[in-house]
Design a protein around this motif. Sequence first.
Motif, mmCIF file in Angstrom:
data_model
loop_
_atom_site.group_PDB
_atom_site.id
_atom_site.type_symbol
_atom_site.label_atom_id
_atom_site.label_comp_id
_atom_site.label_asym_id
_atom_site.label_seq_id
_atom_site.Cartn_x
_atom_site.Cartn_y
_atom_site.Cartn_z
ATOM 1 N N GLU A 135 0.853 -1.180 0.000
ATOM 2 C CA GLU A 135 0.000 0.000 0.000
ATOM 3 C C GLU A 135 0.895 1.238 0.000
ATOM 4 O OE1 GLU A 135 -2.365 -0.509 3.475
ATOM 5 O OE2 GLU A 135 -3.397 -2.289 2.706
ATOM 6 N N THR A 136 0.685 2.111 -0.967
ATOM 7 C CA THR A 136 1.585 3.247 -1.150
ATOM 8 C C THR A 136 0.886 4.578 -0.886
ATOM 9 O OG1 THR A 136 1.173 3.754 -3.490
ATOM 10 C CG2 THR A 136 2.603 1.865 -3.002
ATOM 11 N N THR A 137 1.663 5.630 -1.011
ATOM 12 C CA THR A 137 1.177 6.991 -0.766
ATOM 13 C C THR A 137 0.651 7.671 -2.023
ATOM 14 O OG1 THR A 137 3.368 7.905 -1.216
ATOM 15 C CG2 THR A 137 2.884 7.278 1.065
ATOM 16 N N LEU A 138 0.881 7.080 -3.176
ATOM 17 C CA LEU A 138 0.577 7.742 -4.445
ATOM 18 C C LEU A 138 -0.924 7.976 -4.607
ATOM 19 C CD1 LEU A 138 2.568 8.500 -6.832
ATOM 20 C CD2 LEU A 138 1.373 6.733 -8.118
ATOM 21 N N ASP A 139 -1.265 9.098 -5.214
ATOM 22 C CA ASP A 139 -2.644 9.429 -5.557
ATOM 23 C C ASP A 139 -2.788 9.194 -7.064
ATOM 24 O OD1 ASP A 139 -4.952 10.911 -6.465
ATOM 25 O OD2 ASP A 139 -4.946 11.970 -4.553
ATOM 26 N N GLN A 140 -3.503 8.132 -7.424
ATOM 27 C CA GLN A 140 -3.612 7.751 -8.836
ATOM 28 C C GLN A 140 -4.201 8.867 -9.688
ATOM 29 O OE1 GLN A 140 -2.473 5.397 -10.889
ATOM 30 N NE2 GLN A 140 -4.045 3.853 -11.190
ATOM 31 N N GLY A 141 -5.198 9.574 -9.157
ATOM 32 C CA GLY A 141 -5.793 10.669 -9.913
ATOM 33 C C GLY A 141 -4.793 11.769 -10.219
ATOM 34 N N LEU A 142 -3.994 12.136 -9.222
ATOM 35 C CA LEU A 142 -2.967 13.153 -9.443
ATOM 36 C C LEU A 142 -1.880 12.645 -10.386
ATOM 37 C CD1 LEU A 142 -2.410 14.781 -5.936
ATOM 38 C CD2 LEU A 142 -3.726 15.646 -7.871
ATOM 39 N N GLU A 143 -1.561 11.365 -10.283
ATOM 40 C CA GLU A 143 -0.530 10.789 -11.144
ATOM 41 C C GLU A 143 -0.942 10.866 -12.616
ATOM 42 O OE1 GLU A 143 3.193 8.511 -11.527
ATOM 43 O OE2 GLU A 143 2.316 10.026 -10.227
ATOM 44 N N VAL A 144 -2.180 10.512 -12.896
ATOM 45 C CA VAL A 144 -2.679 10.581 -14.272
ATOM 46 C C VAL A 144 -2.679 12.026 -14.764
ATOM 47 C CG1 VAL A 144 -4.729 10.270 -15.713
ATOM 48 C CG2 VAL A 144 -4.033 8.466 -14.136
ATOM 49 N N GLN A 145 -3.104 12.949 -13.916
ATOM 50 C CA GLN A 145 -3.102 14.362 -14.297
ATOM 51 C C GLN A 145 -1.686 14.850 -14.584
ATOM 52 O OE1 GLN A 145 -6.019 16.144 -14.709
ATOM 53 N NE2 GLN A 145 -4.637 17.572 -15.724
ATOM 54 N N SER A 152 1.728 25.050 -1.842
ATOM 55 C CA SER A 152 0.547 25.692 -1.281
ATOM 56 C C SER A 152 -0.152 24.686 -0.396
ATOM 57 C CB SER A 152 -0.404 26.157 -2.389
ATOM 58 O OG SER A 152 -1.546 26.781 -1.831
ATOM 59 N N GLY A 153 -0.612 25.133 0.768
ATOM 60 C CA GLY A 153 -1.357 24.247 1.653
ATOM 61 C C GLY A 153 -0.605 23.009 2.070
ATOM 62 N N GLY A 154 0.706 23.088 2.145
ATOM 63 C CA GLY A 154 1.504 21.941 2.556
ATOM 64 C C GLY A 154 1.888 21.009 1.434
ATOM 65 N N LEU A 155 1.388 21.237 0.219
ATOM 66 C CA LEU A 155 1.721 20.384 -0.921
ATOM 67 C C LEU A 155 2.842 21.025 -1.733
ATOM 68 C CD1 LEU A 155 0.767 17.738 -2.376
ATOM 69 C CD2 LEU A 155 -0.477 19.248 -3.934
ATOM 70 N N VAL A 156 3.957 20.312 -1.857
ATOM 71 C CA VAL A 156 5.120 20.797 -2.595
ATOM 72 C C VAL A 156 5.209 20.068 -3.925
ATOM 73 C CG1 VAL A 156 7.641 20.939 -2.628
ATOM 74 C CG2 VAL A 156 6.402 21.275 -0.493
ATOM 75 N N THR A 157 5.402 20.811 -5.000
ATOM 76 C CA THR A 157 5.572 20.194 -6.323
ATOM 77 C C THR A 157 6.787 20.798 -7.000
ATOM 78 O OG1 THR A 157 3.197 19.786 -6.562
ATOM 79 C CG2 THR A 157 4.515 19.767 -8.564
ATOM 80 N N TRP A 181 3.734 23.160 -13.886
ATOM 81 C CA TRP A 181 3.448 23.224 -12.446
ATOM 82 C C TRP A 181 2.022 23.714 -12.210
ATOM 83 C CZ3 TRP A 181 2.123 26.776 -8.672
ATOM 84 C CH2 TRP A 181 2.424 26.433 -7.342
ATOM 85 N N ARG A 182 1.657 24.775 -12.879
ATOM 86 C CA ARG A 182 0.320 25.334 -12.704
ATOM 87 C C ARG A 182 -0.759 24.345 -13.151
ATOM 88 N NH1 ARG A 182 -3.735 28.072 -15.410
ATOM 89 N NH2 ARG A 182 -4.770 29.676 -14.158
ATOM 90 N N GLY A 183 -0.566 23.705 -14.310
ATOM 91 C CA GLY A 183 -1.552 22.765 -14.805
ATOM 92 C C GLY A 183 -1.786 21.621 -13.842
ATOM 93 N N PHE A 184 -0.712 21.154 -13.210
ATOM 94 C CA PHE A 184 -0.848 20.080 -12.230
ATOM 95 C C PHE A 184 -1.498 20.586 -10.947
ATOM 96 C CE2 PHE A 184 0.915 18.034 -8.443
ATOM 97 C CZ PHE A 184 0.467 16.730 -8.640
#
Length: 589
Positions: A264-274, A524-529, A554-557
């Motif tokens: 079980e991992t930390t990845l967010d599949q929806g964000l990964e596809v985006q 933003s909000g604790g999320l670093v990209t 970066w913005r699109g993601f």
Amino acid sequence: MFALVAAASLMAAPALPALPKIERAPQIVYLDRSGQWLGVRGGRYAPPMDVARLPAYVPAAFVAIEDRQFYGHAGFDPRGMARALVTNLEKGRIAQGASTITQQVARMLFLNNAVTLERKGMEIVYAIQLERAYSKNQILGFYLSRAYFGAGAYGLEAAAQRYFGKPAARLTMREAAMLAAVMKSPVDYHPLINPKRSAERSGLVLDAMVETGLITRAQATRAKAERPNVRPDAEADAAQYFVDWLDPQARKAMGAVKQDMIVETTLDQGLEVQAARNAKAVVVGHAAQRVEQAALVSLDGYGRVRAMIGGVNYRVAPFNRATGARRQAGSAWKPFVYLAAMEAGRTPDDLVVDEPVTIQGWSPRNYDEGYAGPLTLEVAFARSLNTVAARLADETGRDRVAATARRLGVTSPISVSPSMALGAVQVTPLELAQAYAPLANGGYGVQAYGVERIRTRAGKVVWARRAPALSSVVANPALGELNRMMRTVITSGTGARARIAGYDLAGKSGTTSDYKDAWFAGYSGGLVTVVWLGRDDAKPMARVTGGGAPAELWRGFMVQALKRGAMPIPAGAPAPPAPPLSEVEPATE
């Protein structure tokens, strides 16, 4: 004819050779944070599928097109073999096969694909024994767990995930027919490579299901009208970079793998596809500027990897640039310079002078030729002025800057030469994201990670991550002052293209002097990209700056990511609208 006679005599024989032991190497299945399938490592074949857990039309599609007599024969089909023999003799070549599903299972389990009478005879022997030892549904389960569906997918579950991004139990009737169609030739009937041929053969499968009474004509008509959403290669393969990164870590944690395991991992599949979609679009959109590759890493405030893109095409170039490619950071390094200076007592409002400077025989220049004269440190940072950063690092102490970067999370070697101030330090996107995390989470150091828990298929937990004990690595007022300056980068500096209306954003662009590397890192909000664009051959791009294409990616993601929990701008705070990209002047630094 020999095979028919041999088969008849074998059916009458009182005893047959025992079945060999069924061998299967254990698999490690990786799941995203919500339990969605990401990928498999280890053994090629999945455990036998439980046909009873599938919608009835799913196994029916394979039976109808591969072996209509499956539920009536005892392992082989003498009539089918006779028809195939006649057809092949008439055409002078092998134009038609006659293997039943059971024979195919026998070949998958115990034999090879050699075209010999001996192999065919043993195939029939084993098929008969399989029918005596297992139920029809068990044999079908073997078949659906081992058949090759193309695109690297062995077994129905892997194929359903690969082509449609869903478990086999949720396949529609049309999707089941498409996968049954692929079996004849994974390339010729691939739904993306040859959509017309895929549709034609899928129609044949549905017609065969009607002819055998497995579905009605009305059901087939509705299924043919469906337009399934087939996953492009880039999206289907996007998480494989992440899985490759995790696999050695997971194996070390679990020890010798003797049974199937679930990670079980930390990845967010929806964000990964985006992320995969955006990376591909930006690279294609900037191909004229010689952009060829992209990497993206997104971490939450605890260091959990939520998205990781190691390149734009895993199948063509599986090297993970997010974790394995060290490239010069350019001006994305400057936050460490300014943070060290803030900790030493400087403030964003301090006045400095943008003018020629020489340090140990080295004279840095700004991206825009010329000098701005007197200005504040905040404005100098927002405009990414090189002369100011170089002098600031020299006055603060480059060894102190290096120690600051190391404390925040940079693990690569750090030079303390004068050019270090401008990012002449090689880092990976992952470690840069790790080092930016304390700026976003209130000052706490993190270690990026991707594995949460490892368990057996039966549910026994063999390893679980302990909650990380976070320790402060940077404090106020320095942290608040740096965040203030990094907000200004986006509101009025080189990061204008990264602006998103309604959100409090902070970030920094980065470009190397020869245009070999371009970065945008922010939060933003604790999320670093962190985003990187460049080329594998390390040749220059055509004037690609961090405030341009990387900020666009970066913005699109982040537009999508922020909808999942980032903090909006507090009421009353200024929130300049993000201008359309076409209206933003190219950023400079």
